[in-house]
Scaffold this motif. Sequence first.
Motif, PDB file in Angstrom:
ATOM      1  N   TRP A  13       0.868  -1.250  -0.032  1.00  0.00           N
ATOM      2  CA  TRP A  13       0.045  -0.016  -0.063  1.00  0.00           C
ATOM      3  C   TRP A  13       0.797   1.312   0.046  1.00  0.00           C
ATOM      4  O   TRP A  13       1.052   2.110  -0.869  1.00  0.00           O
ATOM      5  CB  TRP A  13      -0.864  -0.167   1.345  1.00  0.00           C
ATOM      6  CG  TRP A  13      -1.901   1.079   1.418  1.00  0.00           C
ATOM      7  CD1 TRP A  13      -2.412   2.045   0.319  1.00  0.00           C
ATOM      8  CD2 TRP A  13      -2.242   1.609   2.728  1.00  0.00           C
ATOM      9  NE1 TRP A  13      -3.045   3.252   0.945  1.00  0.00           N
ATOM     10  CE2 TRP A  13      -3.206   2.918   2.164  1.00  0.00           C
ATOM     11  CE3 TRP A  13      -2.151   1.550   3.922  1.00  0.00           C
ATOM     12  CZ2 TRP A  13      -3.502   3.840   3.273  1.00  0.00           C
ATOM     13  CZ3 TRP A  13      -2.738   2.356   4.846  1.00  0.00           C
ATOM     14  CH2 TRP A  13      -3.478   3.430   4.480  1.00  0.00           C
ATOM     15  N   GLY A  43      -4.281  -0.344  -4.206  1.00  0.00           N
ATOM     16  CA  GLY A  43      -4.241   1.354  -4.324  1.00  0.00           C
ATOM     17  C   GLY A  43      -3.063   1.795  -3.992  1.00  0.00           C
ATOM     18  O   GLY A  43      -2.944   2.895  -3.473  1.00  0.00           O
ATOM     19  N   ALA A  65      -8.052   0.892  -6.153  1.00  0.00           N
ATOM     20  CA  ALA A  65      -8.026   1.286  -4.725  1.00  0.00           C
ATOM     21  C   ALA A  65      -7.718   0.458  -3.583  1.00  0.00           C
ATOM     22  O   ALA A  65      -7.866  -0.813  -4.033  1.00  0.00           O
ATOM     23  CB  ALA A  65      -9.605   1.885  -4.607  1.00  0.00           C
ATOM     24  N   ASN A  66      -7.521   1.004  -2.650  1.00  0.00           N
ATOM     25  CA  ASN A  66      -7.390   0.015  -1.398  1.00  0.00           C
ATOM     26  C   ASN A  66      -8.489  -0.555  -0.845  1.00  0.00           C
ATOM     27  O   ASN A  66      -9.463   0.072  -0.429  1.00  0.00           O
ATOM     28  CB  ASN A  66      -6.963   1.218  -0.130  1.00  0.00           C
ATOM     29  CG  ASN A  66      -6.347   0.091   0.953  1.00  0.00           C
ATOM     30  OD1 ASN A  66      -6.572  -1.008   0.980  1.00  0.00           O
ATOM     31  ND2 ASN A  66      -5.414   0.790   1.834  1.00  0.00           N
ATOM     32  N   ALA A 285      -9.886   3.910   0.704  1.00  0.00           N
ATOM     33  CA  ALA A 285      -9.076   4.653   0.055  1.00  0.00           C
ATOM     34  C   ALA A 285      -9.267   6.207  -0.013  1.00  0.00           C
ATOM     35  O   ALA A 285      -8.154   6.886  -0.111  1.00  0.00           O
ATOM     36  CB  ALA A 285      -9.176   4.271  -1.466  1.00  0.00           C
TER      37      ALA A 285
END
Length: 356
Positions: A13, A43, A65-66, A285
């Motif tokens: 990340w 993300g 996206a996370n 995110a």
Amino acid sequence: MTAPRVSVVVLAWKLVDELVLCLDALAAQVDAPEFEVVVVENGARPEIGRALDDVPGLVRVRLAANAGFGAGCDAGAAAASGSALVFLNDDALPRPAWLAALATRADQADSPVAVGSLLVDQHEVVQEAGSRLRRDAGTVQLGAGATLGDARRDGLLVSRPVDYCSAAALWVDRAAFDAADGFDDLFTPAYYEDVDLQLRLRLAGGLVVVEPAAVVQHESGTSTGSVPDYRAFLGRRNGSLFAERWASTLAAAPEPDAPLGQLTEVRPPAPVVLPDDEAEAPHPAVAASYVAWLLERARRAEEAEETLAHRFADLQHTHHESLQLTHAMKLRIDELESTTLTDQVRSRVSARFRRG
């Protein structure tokens, strides 16, 4: 080409240097079964991708996206080809014999479906040698804070069944993982998803053990440590959901200082439905930006409140002066009204005679 036996899934990340060190430690494994490394760019920051470009042989999964820890791991598992999955944090440094020790334990006659690692910090102080549940949905990391000598004395450095192990460095049988439908989105973005998974594995008859010969140096909470309030919020939020789902199991949990062999009996979970207001919760995110925006709004509101307070004080002062003036005028009026017209004429005539 024959598929590797093991797929090591690493979520990436925002940690660049730690990720590179983690991948170097994986490359230095000795006597390990054939394995692949699946890196999920969850993300991730652009510099993560640039760093990974220099590492050959990776299986890369790019998420725009996370997705959180559980969903990110699920994405990595979907791209993995091994019959065993090993989830490893990007801030973890496995020792050279780590993966070999996990595989050896997984191959023993009791066939565990999940094998956890011994987690230590950079000073060789134990973080976790397996964990146990508490009745209040809290958890006990066995051996936390102990030296290796003390942990050995207390019987913690032998492989044994446990309630669960941290997914910071966790081996899971692929078939059992798929049968359990992987990590549950209920605990997005993080915390308690690994505990929940292993309870479901145990409920299905699987064995969860810790293997202290599989040593990993780990710095806990690196990803969320810079926002401790957010970390505390997630712990409370997901802890409550976990407690609701596994209430009957937690009710039977042993005391925290019970003998190591005394495990929590896993009972069927209860259905859990997210509150309606969580349907509009911000995606992980954008959570940090959302919190920053809320804080900015709060700051502006505080400034506006201070301005209004100053204006209110000015109005109070003006009002007080008006009251004093009004009171003086009223006294004068009362004085004039109390004097008769005749008295006023006499007063003026008398004054004129005195001047004459």
